[in-house]
Design a protein around this motif. Sequence first.
Motif, PDB file in Angstrom:
ATOM      1  N   SER A 298     -24.131 -47.818  58.081  1.00  0.00           N
ATOM      2  CA  SER A 298     -23.221 -47.864  56.937  1.00  0.00           C
ATOM      3  C   SER A 298     -23.757 -47.039  55.774  1.00  0.00           C
ATOM      4  O   SER A 298     -24.923 -47.164  55.392  1.00  0.00           O
ATOM      5  N   ALA A 299     -22.906 -46.195  55.211  1.00  0.00           N
ATOM      6  CA  ALA A 299     -23.292 -45.357  54.075  1.00  0.00           C
ATOM      7  C   ALA A 299     -23.343 -46.186  52.800  1.00  0.00           C
ATOM      8  O   ALA A 299     -22.495 -47.039  52.557  1.00  0.00           O
ATOM      9  N   LEU A 300     -24.352 -45.926  51.975  1.00  0.00           N
ATOM     10  CA  LEU A 300     -24.545 -46.621  50.703  1.00  0.00           C
ATOM     11  C   LEU A 300     -24.397 -45.628  49.556  1.00  0.00           C
ATOM     12  O   LEU A 300     -24.612 -44.433  49.714  1.00  0.00           O
ATOM     13  N   PHE A 301     -24.046 -46.138  48.397  1.00  0.00           N
ATOM     14  CA  PHE A 301     -23.977 -45.301  47.210  1.00  0.00           C
ATOM     15  C   PHE A 301     -24.226 -46.156  45.983  1.00  0.00           C
ATOM     16  O   PHE A 301     -24.119 -47.382  46.017  1.00  0.00           O
ATOM     17  N   THR A 302     -24.577 -45.504  44.897  1.00  0.00           N
ATOM     18  CA  THR A 302     -24.827 -46.212  43.641  1.00  0.00           C
ATOM     19  C   THR A 302     -23.554 -46.204  42.810  1.00  0.00           C
ATOM     20  O   THR A 302     -22.694 -45.337  42.985  1.00  0.00           O
ATOM     21  N   PRO A 303     -23.408 -47.155  41.900  1.00  0.00           N
ATOM     22  CA  PRO A 303     -22.226 -47.176  41.030  1.00  0.00           C
ATOM     23  C   PRO A 303     -22.104 -45.884  40.245  1.00  0.00           C
ATOM     24  O   PRO A 303     -23.100 -45.257  39.886  1.00  0.00           O
ATOM     25  N   ALA A 304     -20.873 -45.475  39.974  1.00  0.00           N
ATOM     26  CA  ALA A 304     -20.626 -44.255  39.210  1.00  0.00           C
ATOM     27  C   ALA A 304     -21.143 -44.407  37.785  1.00  0.00           C
ATOM     28  O   ALA A 304     -21.253 -45.517  37.264  1.00  0.00           O
ATOM     29  N   ASN A 305     -21.480 -43.280  37.164  1.00  0.00           N
ATOM     30  CA  ASN A 305     -21.927 -43.308  35.767  1.00  0.00           C
ATOM     31  C   ASN A 305     -20.856 -43.946  34.890  1.00  0.00           C
ATOM     32  O   ASN A 305     -19.675 -43.649  35.015  1.00  0.00           O
ATOM     33  N   GLY A 306     -21.282 -44.836  34.028  1.00  0.00           N
ATOM     34  CA  GLY A 306     -20.332 -45.499  33.145  1.00  0.00           C
ATOM     35  C   GLY A 306     -19.690 -46.727  33.755  1.00  0.00           C
ATOM     36  O   GLY A 306     -18.864 -47.376  33.122  1.00  0.00           O
ATOM     37  N   ASP A 307     -20.043 -47.039  34.996  1.00  0.00           N
ATOM     38  CA  ASP A 307     -19.465 -48.220  35.648  1.00  0.00           C
ATOM     39  C   ASP A 307     -20.005 -49.480  34.979  1.00  0.00           C
ATOM     40  O   ASP A 307     -21.214 -49.660  34.861  1.00  0.00           O
ATOM     41  N   HIS A 308     -19.127 -50.340  34.527  1.00  0.00           N
ATOM     42  CA  HIS A 308     -19.527 -51.588  33.884  1.00  0.00           C
ATOM     43  C   HIS A 308     -19.558 -52.681  34.949  1.00  0.00           C
ATOM     44  O   HIS A 308     -18.521 -53.254  35.308  1.00  0.00           O
ATOM     45  N   HIS A 309     -20.731 -52.958  35.448  1.00  0.00           N
ATOM     46  CA  HIS A 309     -20.895 -53.882  36.570  1.00  0.00           C
ATOM     47  C   HIS A 309     -20.238 -55.231  36.297  1.00  0.00           C
ATOM     48  O   HIS A 309     -19.555 -55.793  37.159  1.00  0.00           O
ATOM     49  N   HIS A 310     -20.409 -55.748  35.079  1.00  0.00           N
ATOM     50  CA  HIS A 310     -19.920 -57.081  34.775  1.00  0.00           C
ATOM     51  C   HIS A 310     -18.395 -57.146  34.733  1.00  0.00           C
ATOM     52  O   HIS A 310     -17.820 -58.223  34.785  1.00  0.00           O
ATOM     53  N   GLU A 311     -17.732 -55.987  34.642  1.00  0.00           N
ATOM     54  CA  GLU A 311     -16.277 -55.961  34.584  1.00  0.00           C
ATOM     55  C   GLU A 311     -15.634 -55.777  35.960  1.00  0.00           C
ATOM     56  O   GLU A 311     -14.406 -55.773  36.074  1.00  0.00           O
ATOM     57  N   THR A 312     -16.438 -55.618  36.987  1.00  0.00           N
ATOM     58  CA  THR A 312     -15.913 -55.290  38.304  1.00  0.00           C
ATOM     59  C   THR A 312     -15.105 -56.434  38.896  1.00  0.00           C
ATOM     60  O   THR A 312     -15.560 -57.572  38.961  1.00  0.00           O
ATOM     61  N   CYS A 313     -13.892 -56.101  39.345  1.00  0.00           N
ATOM     62  CA  CYS A 313     -13.013 -57.068  39.999  1.00  0.00           C
ATOM     63  C   CYS A 313     -12.689 -56.536  41.386  1.00  0.00           C
ATOM     64  O   CYS A 313     -12.208 -55.407  41.530  1.00  0.00           O
ATOM     65  N   LEU A 314     -12.940 -57.327  42.415  1.00  0.00           N
ATOM     66  CA  LEU A 314     -12.762 -56.876  43.790  1.00  0.00           C
ATOM     67  C   LEU A 314     -11.400 -57.232  44.372  1.00  0.00           C
ATOM     68  O   LEU A 314     -11.195 -57.077  45.565  1.00  0.00           O
ATOM     69  N   PHE A 315     -10.486 -57.699  43.543  1.00  0.00           N
ATOM     70  CA  PHE A 315      -9.159 -58.045  44.056  1.00  0.00           C
ATOM     71  C   PHE A 315      -8.091 -57.546  43.103  1.00  0.00           C
ATOM     72  O   PHE A 315      -8.320 -57.362  41.911  1.00  0.00           O
ATOM     73  N   THR A 316      -6.916 -57.314  43.642  1.00  0.00           N
ATOM     74  CA  THR A 316      -5.772 -57.012  42.808  1.00  0.00           C
ATOM     75  C   THR A 316      -4.865 -58.241  42.782  1.00  0.00           C
ATOM     76  O   THR A 316      -5.155 -59.245  43.431  1.00  0.00           O
ATOM     77  N   TYR A 317      -3.757 -58.161  42.047  1.00  0.00           N
ATOM     78  CA  TYR A 317      -2.982 -59.369  41.772  1.00  0.00           C
ATOM     79  C   TYR A 317      -1.575 -58.988  41.326  1.00  0.00           C
ATOM     80  O   TYR A 317      -1.251 -57.798  41.149  1.00  0.00           O
ATOM     81  N   ARG A 318      -0.745 -59.991  41.107  1.00  0.00           N
ATOM     82  CA  ARG A 318       0.633 -59.800  40.656  1.00  0.00           C
ATOM     83  C   ARG A 318       0.853 -60.583  39.366  1.00  0.00           C
ATOM     84  O   ARG A 318       0.352 -61.697  39.235  1.00  0.00           O
ATOM     85  N   THR A 319       1.607 -59.981  38.453  1.00  0.00           N
ATOM     86  CA  THR A 319       1.898 -60.641  37.185  1.00  0.00           C
ATOM     87  C   THR A 319       3.407 -60.745  36.991  1.00  0.00           C
ATOM     88  O   THR A 319       4.184 -59.974  37.560  1.00  0.00           O
TER      89      THR A 319
ATOM     90  N   PRO B 270       7.081 -60.833  34.814  1.00  0.00           N
ATOM     91  CA  PRO B 270       8.008 -61.805  35.406  1.00  0.00           C
ATOM     92  C   PRO B 270       8.447 -61.505  36.836  1.00  0.00           C
ATOM     93  O   PRO B 270       8.966 -62.370  37.522  1.00  0.00           O
ATOM     94  N   ASP B 271       8.233 -60.256  37.310  1.00  0.00           N
ATOM     95  CA  ASP B 271       8.732 -59.921  38.646  1.00  0.00           C
ATOM     96  C   ASP B 271       7.672 -60.075  39.730  1.00  0.00           C
ATOM     97  O   ASP B 271       7.979 -60.028  40.917  1.00  0.00           O
ATOM     98  N   PHE B 272       6.398 -60.222  39.336  1.00  0.00           N
ATOM     99  CA  PHE B 272       5.281 -60.427  40.251  1.00  0.00           C
ATOM    100  C   PHE B 272       5.151 -59.304  41.282  1.00  0.00           C
ATOM    101  O   PHE B 272       4.946 -59.536  42.463  1.00  0.00           O
ATOM    102  N   ARG B 273       5.244 -58.083  40.759  1.00  0.00           N
ATOM    103  CA  ARG B 273       4.920 -56.925  41.587  1.00  0.00           C
ATOM    104  C   ARG B 273       3.419 -56.683  41.507  1.00  0.00           C
ATOM    105  O   ARG B 273       2.773 -57.005  40.519  1.00  0.00           O
ATOM    106  N   GLN B 274       2.892 -56.061  42.553  1.00  0.00           N
ATOM    107  CA  GLN B 274       1.450 -55.807  42.602  1.00  0.00           C
ATOM    108  C   GLN B 274       1.043 -54.819  41.526  1.00  0.00           C
ATOM    109  O   GLN B 274       1.730 -53.823  41.290  1.00  0.00           O
TER     110      GLN B 274
END
Length: 259
Positions: free
Chosen positions: A223-244, A246-250
């Motif tokens: 498996s290939a590894l890499f380091t976070p991109a410059n300026g990447d804010h580790h604490h802000e990382t979210c590994l999922f998307t979501y729906r909001t 009123p229509d709950f589109r992705q």
Amino acid sequence: MSIHSNGERKSAGQSAALRLNITPQPKAERAREPVTPSRGLVRGQFPSTKMKRMIAWESQLEQKACYHFEFSPAVIAFREQPETLYFPYQERMCRYTPDFELTLYNGEIIYVEIKPLSKLRSPQMLERLQLANQFLAEKGYNFIVITDEELNFPNRIRNFSILRPYLRFEIAFHISQQAKAWLANDPTFGALSQFFGLQSIAFALLAQLHIRIDLDQPLNLASALFTPANGDHHHETCLFTYRTGPDFRQCAIPTDSHS
């Protein structure tokens, strides 16, 4: 516990729309349909290192959501069935309990409903979710829906299950720096494991996102590894998307795997 009309426990970011730093997401795989309908709920306990306790889940989708909350640095805490809401619905008071409550790194509170995408096609269900969304917005909270379209990633869930025990490992700063420097020589999981002499260190570096990997590919020695991109804010990382509402589109999904 219920959220009352005086709106206590308002979130720090209540006036702004929800914006999470979402990592790139693949296309979800359709879950295999069972030959016969389930005769009962599937329930279990998720061992959370982040919460230092077992988290109860009541469907396989909720279990997958737990993995995503556990590994996302943007989520500093999560709990199941946190609040009971009461709001008017069709000339009566409707009782509704969200599946999860998330606390973000900035102190913001998000309530989460986990539902199969097919359920959102029900006008009655959609109306109920819209009412919950409106009620929570009036109290200063965000409300999101996460469906199988956002959770059915078999390779990712398999990798999460492999890495989960290593979330509790202590990783010293100099170890993280050594690992990032080593990637210039041979950026593979097998090489990193050999460099430290312990595969557990390499697993811990991946689990805690000191070193990145394509979570949607099977984890192996090549498996290939890499380091976070410059300026990447580790604490802000979210590994999922979501729906909001009123229509709950992705919400929008990044496509650059190393962004």
